[in-house]
Design an enzyme around this catalytic site. Sequence first.
Site, PDB file in Angstrom:
ATOM      1  CE  LYS A 207      35.299  47.560  41.381  1.00  0.00           C
ATOM      2  NZ  LYS A 207      35.111  48.375  40.315  1.00  0.00           N
ATOM      3  CD  GLU A 213      33.963  32.304  38.552  1.00  0.00           C
ATOM      4  OE1 GLU A 213      33.584  32.399  36.916  1.00  0.00           O
ATOM      5  OE2 GLU A 213      33.563  33.583  39.059  1.00  0.00           O
ATOM      6  CD  GLU A 354      37.232  41.763  30.595  1.00  0.00           C
ATOM      7  OE1 GLU A 354      36.851  40.510  30.960  1.00  0.00           O
ATOM      8  OE2 GLU A 354      37.726  42.178  31.532  1.00  0.00           O
ATOM      9  CG  HIS A 385      62.406  24.790  20.294  1.00  0.00           C
ATOM     10  ND1 HIS A 385      63.391  24.171  19.522  1.00  0.00           N
ATOM     11  CD2 HIS A 385      63.077  25.735  20.711  1.00  0.00           C
ATOM     12  CE1 HIS A 385      64.507  24.510  19.556  1.00  0.00           C
ATOM     13  NE2 HIS A 385      64.612  25.598  20.431  1.00  0.00           N
TER      14      HIS A 385
END
Length: 549
Positions: A207, A213, A354, A385
């Site tokens: 945005k 990152e 969140e 499993h």
Amino acid sequence: MSVLISHTPIWQALQTHQCSLATVHLRDLFAQDSQRFSHFSLNACGLLLDFSKNHITHETLHLLLNLAKQVELESHIELLFHGDKVNNTEHRAALHTALRNRSHYPILVDGQDVMPAVDAVLAKMREFSDVVNQGKWLGFTGKPIDTVVNIGIGGSDLGPLMVVRALKAYHCQPLKAHFVSNADSTQLAEILAICNPETTLFIVASKTFSTQETLLNAHSARRWLIEKLGSASAVARHFVAVSTNKEKVQAFGIDTNNMFAFWDWVGGRYSLWSAIGLSIAVMIGMDNFEQLLAGAHALDQHFATAPLAENMPVILGLLGVWYSSFWSAHTQVILPYDVALEYFPNHLQQLVMESLGKNVTKQGQFVDYATCPISWGTLGNNGQHAFYQLLHQGTQLVPADFLVAIESQQALDEHQLAVLSNALAQSHVLMQGRTLEETRIALQATGLQGKALEEAVPHRVFKGNQPSNTLVYQKLTPQILGALIALYEHKTFVQSVCWGINAFDQWGVELGKQVASKFLIELQKTEPNQDYNASTNGLLNYVKTKLSH
């Protein structure tokens, strides 16, 4: 200050009621009511919800619905849909429902109808995705795009990744999709190693166009592209942006005509319905993207209009409150028996934790009751499993949601019957269990007897009594997936209203990001750190010595 919901008579009545049910086994509830399935199941928008395998009676539902009335849930639902600023700490609406408003009725924010802007962005997404799908978007060297790389993080990654994987059967050929989110360079490097720079399109989703990152990965991808194609002019043909920051997008080298907007009333974890879903639209085509919106809109209408007692998100949300706040259930497991939903539990982790991982009410009061459970899970057959041992014979109460497709997207003979039999068996055994005496009889039938029998019995007893919901749908189409995602969004909202918390902010992520920025500077210095606690100083100094080598 308003009174905490835990100090009201209805909350105390629920606590008393829970004590009366605490020693009642689920199998006894079924023995008392042969019509329990019909009494505790709902159909809406192509989804069947069986919630009969829960620690509830008709009285429980009556009390939980009274809780919903106590917190004025219906009024809060109206405020959500009408564009009121339900996100009170950021003074914003939370209008993800407007993004999928297929009826196109006006929705006002600060007196202005947002639907024309929403429709304009959808039209732009259609135009762009059609050009890419038809092979008419050409890269810098004149070749059509065959690979899409979405660069984002959080809601700009998890939602689109989940949907693109879930709807793989609907992908437009020959397009391939990759998603990059992690700052660890390995993820990007491994993806770039299998991409052709001449035919790869990057979608940068941020945005503000400043997310650490995302921009780290975007700039590395940009350098790779320029190095491979030999010109910075290539960026404009191989990068588009989903952002609101025109200046930064332009400075990056992206043509601002290829910038797709969204609004501050679109929260990250609710943003896949917006231009953040551009990678979805490109991969499945805009017609299918609009079917995804239509499925969510149908569920929105159900949530907005169905009576509380017949309202699927309301029932799921109230059950979530019931287990977290009254049964001390600290986790909630999501178990899809549909391989297409591989990333659905990951998406829900962000949506739930969140949104609900809060210990303060909207009025700023610290709560004295449990709120958000830890959301987790994986594909059901795989989980059997791995961690089902804990579900069946562990010591924790773990409410489970089974998500079950009648038909697989890619049918092969006999496979789906195996999937269905496992899903139904697991929900049955989690509820029913197997008593000491039943286990003894079963083992005797195998020939065990005497001391060997008695030693074996305790290890093969199943306590059962684990609650679960089962959601069944015919096949995971774009429309069904839209309804399923919206169902959990609204379930989460219901829980937030009952707990009095804001589902739409996420201040808990801010401090760590701020300190990380500070530590980034610290790691570039050579002098030892002495300004923090002993552990942090020790770790910073150790890492710096290793970096210097």
